[in-house]
Design an enzyme around this catalytic site. Structure first.
Site, short mmCIF file in Angstrom:
data_model
loop_
_atom_site.label_atom_id
_atom_site.label_comp_id
_atom_site.label_asym_id
_atom_site.label_seq_id
_atom_site.Cartn_x
_atom_site.Cartn_y
_atom_site.Cartn_z
N ASP A 31 -7.77 -4.58 2.44
CA ASP A 31 -6.77 -3.57 2.71
C ASP A 31 -7.46 -2.44 3.48
O ASP A 31 -6.76 -2.08 4.71
CB ASP A 31 -6.24 -2.86 1.57
CG ASP A 31 -5.37 -4.04 0.73
OD1 ASP A 31 -5.11 -5.17 1.29
OD2 ASP A 31 -4.96 -3.78 -0.58
N GLU B 37 2.90 -5.35 -3.66
CA GLU B 37 3.46 -6.07 -2.47
C GLU B 37 4.68 -5.33 -1.90
O GLU B 37 5.67 -5.90 -1.62
CB GLU B 37 3.72 -7.72 -2.54
CG GLU B 37 2.70 -8.35 -2.93
CD GLU B 37 1.57 -8.71 -2.14
OE1 GLU B 37 2.02 -8.26 -0.65
OE2 GLU B 37 0.33 -8.67 -2.49
N THR C 155 -0.36 -0.50 1.63
CA THR C 155 -1.22 -0.50 2.75
C THR C 155 -0.99 -0.30 4.23
O THR C 155 -1.39 0.66 4.92
CB THR C 155 -2.09 -1.81 2.94
OG1 THR C 155 -2.64 -2.19 1.69
CG2 THR C 155 -3.19 -2.04 3.87
N VAL C 156 0.34 -0.51 4.50
CA VAL C 156 1.12 -0.25 5.74
C VAL C 156 1.46 1.25 5.73
O VAL C 156 1.19 2.00 6.64
CB VAL C 156 2.18 -1.22 6.11
CG1 VAL C 156 2.98 -0.49 7.40
CG2 VAL C 156 1.74 -2.78 6.31
N GLY D 279 -1.81 -2.09 -6.86
CA GLY D 279 -0.42 -2.35 -7.44
C GLY D 279 0.09 -1.04 -7.87
O GLY D 279 0.13 -0.16 -7.15
N LYS E 167 -10.78 2.06 -0.74
CA LYS E 167 -9.97 1.02 -1.51
C LYS E 167 -11.18 0.82 -2.75
O LYS E 167 -12.20 0.06 -2.65
CB LYS E 167 -10.05 -0.10 -0.76
CG LYS E 167 -9.24 -1.14 -1.52
CD LYS E 167 -7.59 -1.02 -1.70
CE LYS E 167 -6.89 -2.21 -2.46
NZ LYS E 167 -5.50 -1.87 -2.44
N PRO F 216 9.69 1.09 8.79
CA PRO F 216 10.51 -0.21 8.91
C PRO F 216 9.66 -1.60 8.41
O PRO F 216 8.45 -1.77 8.73
CB PRO F 216 10.57 -0.20 10.35
CG PRO F 216 10.30 1.18 10.59
CD PRO F 216 9.30 1.64 9.90
N GLU F 217 10.39 -2.51 7.94
CA GLU F 217 10.01 -3.94 7.74
C GLU F 217 9.43 -4.32 8.85
O GLU F 217 9.75 -4.36 9.79
CB GLU F 217 10.86 -4.75 6.96
CG GLU F 217 12.10 -5.02 7.89
CD GLU F 217 12.95 -6.03 7.16
OE1 GLU F 217 12.79 -6.42 6.10
OE2 GLU F 217 14.33 -6.21 7.88
#
Length: 238
Positions: free
Chosen positions: A50, A12, A16-17, A113, A37, A201-202
């Site tokens: 994902d 987390e 993926t981003v 993970g 994946k 960026p978040e």
């Protein structure tokens, strides 16, 4: 590089981003891209995983492949055992990635993970698949306090297995970084013994796909097909 393994120092943290951003930058440069994946956990039979999220963000030109899917959000080995389905082996991962590499310019293998999460009962991990492929590993890390230790441990595990660490990408750079986040920019390359190759960026995953694709190259260093500068970014937040 035709195959890049994308792992993380934990879960987390934006893996993926980051995978989607690398894919988007490659597509923008005219390269054909596949995302593999090996084991998707925590989603139902008809829910997007994902790989589908990477395609949504990076574009329909990206080829998604998923080798196995398990419903519970657990490590792949545990999730497979609990639902009675076969685990995924490093050989299967390597074979699938090599097949995709014969048909695409770039294959991104996104792990589950961290690097040493178990994929099967024999204790095999994503690192074993990377070794079979001879592929470099891109490590995604968080920006926050504590990331230096997990980044150092991941780098040590890679070196112990004679695996190349391509670099480090911050998976979710906060809009208002605290002191630890800002200091970590300078410290991450030292503890990982690998270059800082980007900061996403978040909230980037919530952008509209067109906006995501347009912005992605600015989050990544030239080694990943972008225009981002570690020196400039670090100096800005020092």
């Amino acid at each position: 590089m035709s195959v890049v393994v994308v792992s993380g120092s934990g879960t987390e943290i934006g893996k993926t981003v980051v995978t989607a951003a690398v894919a988007a930058a490659a597509v923008a440069a005219g390269r054909s891209v596949a995302v593999l994946k090996p084991a998707q956990t925590g989603v139902g039979p008809h829910e997007p995983g994902d790989a589908a999220e990477v395609v949504r963000l990076a574009g329909a030109g990206v080829t998604p492949v998923e080798l196995a899917r398990y419903p519970e959000p657990l490590a792949p080995d545990t999730a497979a055992r609990r639902c009675g389905r076969p685990a995924v082996s490093p050989d299967e991962i390597a074979t699938a990635a090599e097949k995709l590499a014969a048909e695409h310019d770039l294959v991104l293998v996104e792990g589950a993970g961290g690097l040493l999460v178990r994929y099967d009962g024999a204790g095999h991990t994503l690192a074993d698949a990377a070794r079979l492929l001879g592929a470099p590993v891109l490590v995604v890390v968080p920006a926050v306090l504590g990331t230096l230790n997990s980044a150092a441990l991941t780098a040590e595990a890679l070196r112990a297995r004679s695996l190349e660490q391509l670099g480090v990408v911050v998976g979710s750079w906060p809009a208002e970084p605290d002191l630890a986040c800002r200091c970590n920019l300078a410290d991450l390359p030292a503890v990982a013994a690998a270059p800082l190759l980007g900061a996403v960026p978040e909230g980037s995953g919530a952008l509209a796909p067109d906006a995501f694709r347009a912005a992605a190259p600015a989050w990544l260093a030239p080694e990943l097909g972008g225009t981002w500068s570690a020196a400039e970014f670090t100096a800005r937040w020092a």
